[in-house]
Scaffold this motif. Structure first.
Motif, PDB file in Angstrom:
ATOM      1  N   GLY A 272       0.839  -1.308   0.033  1.00 57.58           N
ATOM      2  CA  GLY A 272       0.082  -0.051  -0.203  1.00 57.58           C
ATOM      3  C   GLY A 272       0.878   1.181   0.030  1.00 57.58           C
ATOM      4  O   GLY A 272       2.108   1.225   0.068  1.00 57.58           O
ATOM      5  N   THR A 273       0.246   2.450   0.040  1.00 61.14           N
ATOM      6  CA  THR A 273       0.930   3.772   0.122  1.00 61.14           C
ATOM      7  C   THR A 273       0.386   4.191   1.562  1.00 61.14           C
ATOM      8  O   THR A 273      -1.124   4.256   1.827  1.00 61.14           O
ATOM      9  N   ALA A 274       1.285   4.777   2.362  1.00 59.83           N
ATOM     10  CA  ALA A 274       0.841   5.286   3.760  1.00 59.83           C
ATOM     11  C   ALA A 274       0.922   6.680   3.622  1.00 59.83           C
ATOM     12  O   ALA A 274       1.913   7.223   3.154  1.00 59.83           O
ATOM     13  N   ARG A 275       0.211   7.471   4.409  1.00 63.52           N
ATOM     14  CA  ARG A 275       0.234   8.975   4.930  1.00 63.52           C
ATOM     15  C   ARG A 275       0.203   8.740   6.350  1.00 63.52           C
ATOM     16  O   ARG A 275      -0.982   8.441   6.784  1.00 63.52           O
ATOM     17  N   ARG A 276       1.071   9.444   7.009  1.00 60.18           N
ATOM     18  CA  ARG A 276       1.161   9.488   8.312  1.00 60.18           C
ATOM     19  C   ARG A 276       0.427  10.839   8.789  1.00 60.18           C
ATOM     20  O   ARG A 276       1.058  11.948   8.472  1.00 60.18           O
ATOM     21  N   LEU A 277      -0.490  10.746   9.756  1.00 64.25           N
ATOM     22  CA  LEU A 277      -1.160  11.950  10.388  1.00 64.25           C
ATOM     23  C   LEU A 277      -0.382  12.238  11.487  1.00 64.25           C
ATOM     24  O   LEU A 277       0.260  11.404  12.361  1.00 64.25           O
ATOM     25  N   HIS A 278      -0.319  13.468  11.769  1.00 66.32           N
ATOM     26  CA  HIS A 278       0.211  14.057  13.082  1.00 66.32           C
ATOM     27  C   HIS A 278      -0.692  13.529  14.220  1.00 66.32           C
ATOM     28  O   HIS A 278      -1.966  13.753  14.243  1.00 66.32           O
ATOM     29  N   PHE A 279      -0.183  13.138  15.520  1.00 70.45           N
ATOM     30  CA  PHE A 279      -0.854  12.528  16.467  1.00 70.45           C
ATOM     31  C   PHE A 279      -1.335  13.823  17.032  1.00 70.45           C
ATOM     32  O   PHE A 279      -1.154  14.693  16.897  1.00 70.45           O
ATOM     33  N   VAL A 280      -2.633  13.410  17.892  1.00 68.12           N
ATOM     34  CA  VAL A 280      -3.498  14.493  18.474  1.00 68.12           C
ATOM     35  C   VAL A 280      -3.618  13.993  19.717  1.00 68.12           C
ATOM     36  O   VAL A 280      -3.373  12.952  20.256  1.00 68.12           O
ATOM     37  N   PRO A 281      -3.835  14.968  20.695  1.00 69.46           N
ATOM     38  CA  PRO A 281      -3.859  14.761  22.034  1.00 69.46           C
ATOM     39  C   PRO A 281      -5.162  13.927  22.429  1.00 69.46           C
ATOM     40  O   PRO A 281      -5.978  13.656  21.594  1.00 69.46           O
ATOM     41  N   ASP A 282      -5.430  13.583  23.821  1.00 69.59           N
ATOM     42  CA  ASP A 282      -6.225  12.792  24.121  1.00 69.59           C
ATOM     43  C   ASP A 282      -7.564  13.514  24.125  1.00 69.59           C
ATOM     44  O   ASP A 282      -7.980  13.561  25.474  1.00 69.59           O
ATOM     45  N   ASP A 283      -8.245  13.991  23.204  1.00 71.13           N
ATOM     46  CA  ASP A 283      -9.210  14.702  23.107  1.00 71.13           C
ATOM     47  C   ASP A 283     -10.429  14.164  22.156  1.00 71.13           C
ATOM     48  O   ASP A 283      -9.894  14.226  20.838  1.00 71.13           O
ATOM     49  N   VAL A 284     -11.307  13.817  22.585  1.00 67.62           N
ATOM     50  CA  VAL A 284     -12.481  13.345  21.594  1.00 67.62           C
ATOM     51  C   VAL A 284     -12.884  14.067  20.484  1.00 67.62           C
ATOM     52  O   VAL A 284     -12.840  13.545  19.392  1.00 67.62           O
TER      53      VAL A 284
END
Length: 424
Positions: free
Chosen positions: A239-251
């Motif tokens: 596949g081709t992957a795109r990495r998202l910036h992680f986010v804080p623990d906020d729903v």
């Protein structure tokens, strides 16, 4: 070139018969059950036509017939002299060299009785010749050659079509395209190939404790590594992957980030936030949508799992510990991606092995232990802890211990999944 057979996303799916309701995690699912759930999320990917040179590591979508036979003509397998076997039956013998045939020459004269023609490897065999005498069995002369020894009729010849005949299927749909397959495709005259479109995978790691590698760490923080690990695993699976910036623990922030990025995705893979404790942002957020199911799977590592859809896009949620995330991807996501790509054999190569030392395993859970496999024997690498990523990096296989096995002695047979250097 235009793509055809576009990917169709499945709609939101409910839990399988007999499972808990969406969002519940009190049922324990078997490994095979969860594999089936994840596989069902991904429909077969569409096809696209690409140049042969651009098809490396893709998956063939249509059979490739041979436009020409291989070899395309009778030719020499050696540097030497094309001869008639009757003329070299009594040895030694001296024969005039009537012609030279380099590789690439497109027209040759028939071989007259009582003569030879000097020929290079791959050279077009002259009509009348039925043997090639290697140059090492002669004095290598170019006018009159002395032949000291000679093989029997039919030796050192490559007959037209002996490898593959014209019209025969050279490569079957579902074949992974490595160097040898691309070489064959070009050899039989293919300029383009129909391949499966590569799946577009979004990879998102969650957690307020995660820090980009290289930044200063505060107490309680760790460097984020799962998204890099999973992106590489996606690429390795085709596949081709795109990495998202992680986010804080906020729903709310998590859902907003995810939904803003899903338009061009075939699959979202998350890591972290799916266990039973508090502050599990992935579980909390997706439960509000009602289209992602969270369960426990009878395996170690990687028990907490989730699968479903968000806005019609397949989603697989993996545990956050690096080893758990890696093993979960190997067991559930990789085979599903490869099946959607049309691989005839979507699983990793497996091999029987003999344990070099005894091991223990928890009852009721399938264990996937890191191991080093060599010449039919396997040794465990490190303990079973899901945080031991250094031991994972030294492993070249996973040792599979069934759910009903709690102890195995040294020398016991086990099944191993080869994870190092395997392309298919």
């Amino acid at each position: 070139m235009p793509a055809t057979g576009g990917h169709t996303r499945p709609g939101p799916t409910g839990p399988p018969a007999g499972s808990a309701a969406i969002g519940q995690d009190d049922r324990v699912r078997t490994v095979e059950e969860h594999q089936a759930v994840v596989a069902a999320l991904l429909a077969p990917l569409g096809e696209e036509e690409v140049p042969v040179a651009a098809a490396h590591r893709r998956v063939l979508a249509r059979d490739v017939p041979a436009a020409v036979p291989l070899p395309g003509f009778d030719n020499s397998a050696m540097d030497g002299y094309a001869a008639r076997s009757a003329d070299v039956a009594a040895l030694p013998v001296r024969l005039p060299v009537a012609d030279d045939i380099p590789a690439g020459r497109t027209g040759v004269l028939p071989l007259a009785p009582g003569t030879v023609q000097r020929i290079m490897t791959g050279g077009l065999l002259p009509p009348g010749a039925d043997v090639v005498v290697p140059v090492e069995l002669t004095d290598a002369a170019t006018d009159v050659v002395e032949i000291r020894d000679a093989p029997t009729a039919g030796t050192h010849l490559r007959r037209a079509g002996e490898d593959i005949t014209a019209g025969t299927v050279a490569l079957e749909a579902g074949s992974p395209l490595g160097a040898a397959q691309l070489g064959l495709a070009a050899a039989v005259g293919a300029r383009t190939l129909w391949v499966r479109r590569r799946p577009r995978v979004l990879v998102l790691s969650t957690g307020s404790e995660l820090v980009e590698p290289g930044e200063p760490l505060l107490p309680g923080q760790v460097y984020e590594s799962n998204s890099l690990l999973l992106c590489a695993a996606v690429e390795d699976a085709g596949g081709t992957a795109r990495r998202l910036h992680f986010v804080p623990d906020d729903v709310d922030q998590f859902l907003a980030t995810v939904r803003a990025e899903l338009a061009d995705a075939d699959l979202l893979v998350t890591s972290g936030g799916v266990s039973a404790g508090a502050y599990e942002v992935v579980k909390d957020a997706f439960r509000t949508l009602g289209t992602v199911e969270f369960v426990k799977v009878a395996m170690q590592p990687g028990g907490p799992q989730g699968a479903g859809t968000v806005d019609g896009v397949p989603v697989v949620t993996l545990p956050g510990n690096p080893v758990s995330s890696f093993v979960s991807f190997e067991v559930f996501v990789r085979p599903a991606l490869r099946r959607a790509l049309g691989h005839a054999a979507p699983g990793r190569l497996r091999a029987p092995a003999e344990l070099t030392a005894p091991l223990r395993s928890p009852a009721g859970r399938r264990q996937f232990l890191r191991g080093r496999y060599d010449a039919g024997r396997v040794s465990q690498v490190g303990g079973p802890g899901s945080h031991l990523v250094a031991h994972l990096a030294r492993a070249n296989c996973l040792v599979v211990v069934p759910e009903d096995v709690t102890e195995l002695p040294a020398g016991a047979p086990v099944d191993v999944v080869l994870i190092e250097g395997a392309l298919q």
